[in-house]
Design an enzyme around this catalytic site. Structure first.
Site, PDB file in Angstrom:
ATOM      1  N   LYS A 129       0.833  -1.201   0.000  1.00  0.00           N
ATOM      2  CA  LYS A 129       0.000   0.000   0.000  1.00  0.00           C
ATOM      3  C   LYS A 129       0.872   1.257   0.000  1.00  0.00           C
ATOM      4  O   LYS A 129       0.615   2.210  -0.730  1.00  0.00           O
ATOM      5  CB  LYS A 129      -0.937   0.002   1.223  1.00  0.00           C
ATOM      6  CG  LYS A 129      -2.038  -1.042   1.145  1.00  0.00           C
ATOM      7  CD  LYS A 129      -2.821  -1.187   2.449  1.00  0.00           C
ATOM      8  CE  LYS A 129      -3.873  -2.288   2.325  1.00  0.00           C
ATOM      9  NZ  LYS A 129      -4.667  -2.488   3.543  1.00  0.00           N
ATOM     10  N   GLN A 174      -4.469  -1.102   9.719  1.00  0.00           N
ATOM     11  CA  GLN A 174      -4.443  -2.436   9.114  1.00  0.00           C
ATOM     12  C   GLN A 174      -5.072  -3.454  10.063  1.00  0.00           C
ATOM     13  O   GLN A 174      -4.776  -3.480  11.257  1.00  0.00           O
ATOM     14  CB  GLN A 174      -2.979  -2.810   8.778  1.00  0.00           C
ATOM     15  CG  GLN A 174      -2.819  -4.110   8.020  1.00  0.00           C
ATOM     16  CD  GLN A 174      -3.444  -4.099   6.619  1.00  0.00           C
ATOM     17  OE1 GLN A 174      -3.570  -3.050   5.985  1.00  0.00           O
ATOM     18  NE2 GLN A 174      -3.844  -5.256   6.144  1.00  0.00           N
ATOM     19  N   ASP A 199     -10.881   3.303   4.388  1.00  0.00           N
ATOM     20  CA  ASP A 199     -11.334   1.917   4.246  1.00  0.00           C
ATOM     21  C   ASP A 199     -12.856   1.826   4.129  1.00  0.00           C
ATOM     22  O   ASP A 199     -13.378   0.782   3.745  1.00  0.00           O
ATOM     23  CB  ASP A 199     -10.895   1.106   5.472  1.00  0.00           C
ATOM     24  CG  ASP A 199      -9.563   0.410   5.273  1.00  0.00           C
ATOM     25  OD1 ASP A 199      -9.332  -0.106   4.172  1.00  0.00           O
ATOM     26  OD2 ASP A 199      -8.768   0.381   6.234  1.00  0.00           O
TER      27      ASP A 199
HETATM   28  N1  GUN Z   1      -6.958  -6.399   6.270  1.00  0.00           N
HETATM   29  C1  GUN Z   1      -7.350  -7.139   5.201  1.00  0.00           C
HETATM   30  N2  GUN Z   1      -7.945  -6.351   4.286  1.00  0.00           N
HETATM   31  C2  GUN Z   1      -7.934  -5.084   4.768  1.00  0.00           C
HETATM   32  C3  GUN Z   1      -8.391  -3.832   4.263  1.00  0.00           C
HETATM   33  O1  GUN Z   1      -8.963  -3.719   3.177  1.00  0.00           O
HETATM   34  N3  GUN Z   1      -8.169  -2.768   5.076  1.00  0.00           N
HETATM   35  C4  GUN Z   1      -7.569  -2.871   6.284  1.00  0.00           C
HETATM   36  N4  GUN Z   1      -7.417  -1.774   7.008  1.00  0.00           N
HETATM   37  N5  GUN Z   1      -7.129  -4.020   6.778  1.00  0.00           N
HETATM   38  C5  GUN Z   1      -7.304  -5.123   6.024  1.00  0.00           C
END
Ligand code: GUN
Length: 294
Positions: free
Chosen positions: A53, A97, A120
């Site tokens: 990311k 995350q 998100d």
């Molecule tokens: N863990 C797995 N997928 C995601 C996501 O799309 N966002 C976040 N913040 N954590 C994750």
């Protein structure tokens, strides 16, 4: 032979567009968009996702602020970090995350994020807006990425029978809500307690699978000519990355399918960038990003 829905290629196209767009803003004297990425602990998979990311942010000109906290951090202390990021005018998006360590209440953390910075789209305010069809919500990254990918390949969702396997807050639920907006598709949601999974999956014009179980969906469970979107990312003991479907076996039966890797994964990351730029745009008096205008 099925058409491969090339998420890697589409994601690259979006990243190129975002890079040009951000250059336009900075050449006018505006600051770069910024995303705060919070990782708690040292889960190896999460570390890989966060690295990807941040790398994608860098590629397009989004300033990523990395906050890596120790596994044992008390919930109250994590909440203080979020409060600081909420107040910081230079921070457009905040991403924590998941999963978080067991001693932390995930919902408390998600709810503490300013809904306007919630890249998100997990905050109850954003999910509630998505559910009630309000347009000013932030759409979670994986559902948004799948939507953009389907539209890129001109795969219609209108009036289609869509079967969603997996009912998580991250993918299954928001994906279903997105497809239900404007009574777009007829959506069936299956999950671990579904009595006869194959009965449902065989009805699907579009089958979306987000469970995390390799080879869950076998050839006999899909309809001839269906479109299959595989969200799973599973590492086998031999090191190979596979999705939740029997990819090779499905290739000769379905009309289109996403590969793993290179399907949904890159689209999730591209959507995160789109959401960040969209928040930035609105802060600077522009319309939300057109790719989020669903
Ligand atoms: N863990 C797995 N997928 C995601 C996501 O799309 N966002 C976040 N913040 N954590 C994750």
């Amino acid at each position: 032979m099925a058409l491969l829905l090339d998420g890697k290629k589409v994601a690259q196209k979006i990243k190129n567009q975002l890079k040009d767009e951000i250059k336009k803003y900075t050449s006018k004297g505006l600051r770069n968009p910024s995303l705060a990425v919070v990782l708690v602990g040292n889960d190896p998979a999460s570390e890989v996702y966060v690295r990807n990311k941040r790398k994608a942010c860098e590629e397009v000109g989004i300033n990523s602020i990395y906050i890596h906290l120790k596994e044992e951090i008390p919930e109250e202390e994590l909440l203080k970090y979020i409060e600081r990021l909420n107040k910081d005018d230079e921070v457009d998006g905040i991403l924590v995350q998941l999963p978080l360590p067991k001693h932390i209440n995930t919902q408390n953390i998600i709810t503490a994020i300013d809904p306007h910075k919630d890249v998100d789209g997990f905050h109850p305010e954003n999910i509630g807006k998505l559910a009630t069809g309000m347009k000013d919500c932030i759409i979670p990254c994986t559902p948004l990425g799948i939507w953009i990918l389907l539209k890129e390949y001109e795969i219609q969702t209108y009036k289609k029978d869509v079967v969603m396997v997996g009912a998580s807050n991250i993918v299954g639920k928001p994906m279903s809500l997105l497809l239900l907006r404007n009574e777009e598709a007829t959506v069936t949601v299956c999950h671990r307690n579904t009595k006869d999974l194959a009965h449902h999956t065989r009805q699907a014009d579009i089958l979306i699978v987000a469970v995390g179980k390799p080879h869950l969906i076998t050839e006999d469970m899909v309809k001839e000519g269906a479109v299959v979107v595989d969200v799973g990312i599973n590492r086998l003991e031999n090191g190979k990355l596979v999705g939740d479907t029997d990819f090779e076996a499905l290739l000769n039966k379905v009309s289109a399918i996403t590969p793993v890797p290179g399907g949904v994964g890159p689209m999730t990351v591209a959507s995160l960038l789109v959401n960040t730029v969209s928040i930035y745009r609105q802060k600077h008096g522009f319309e939300k990003h057109p790719l989020t205008d669903i």
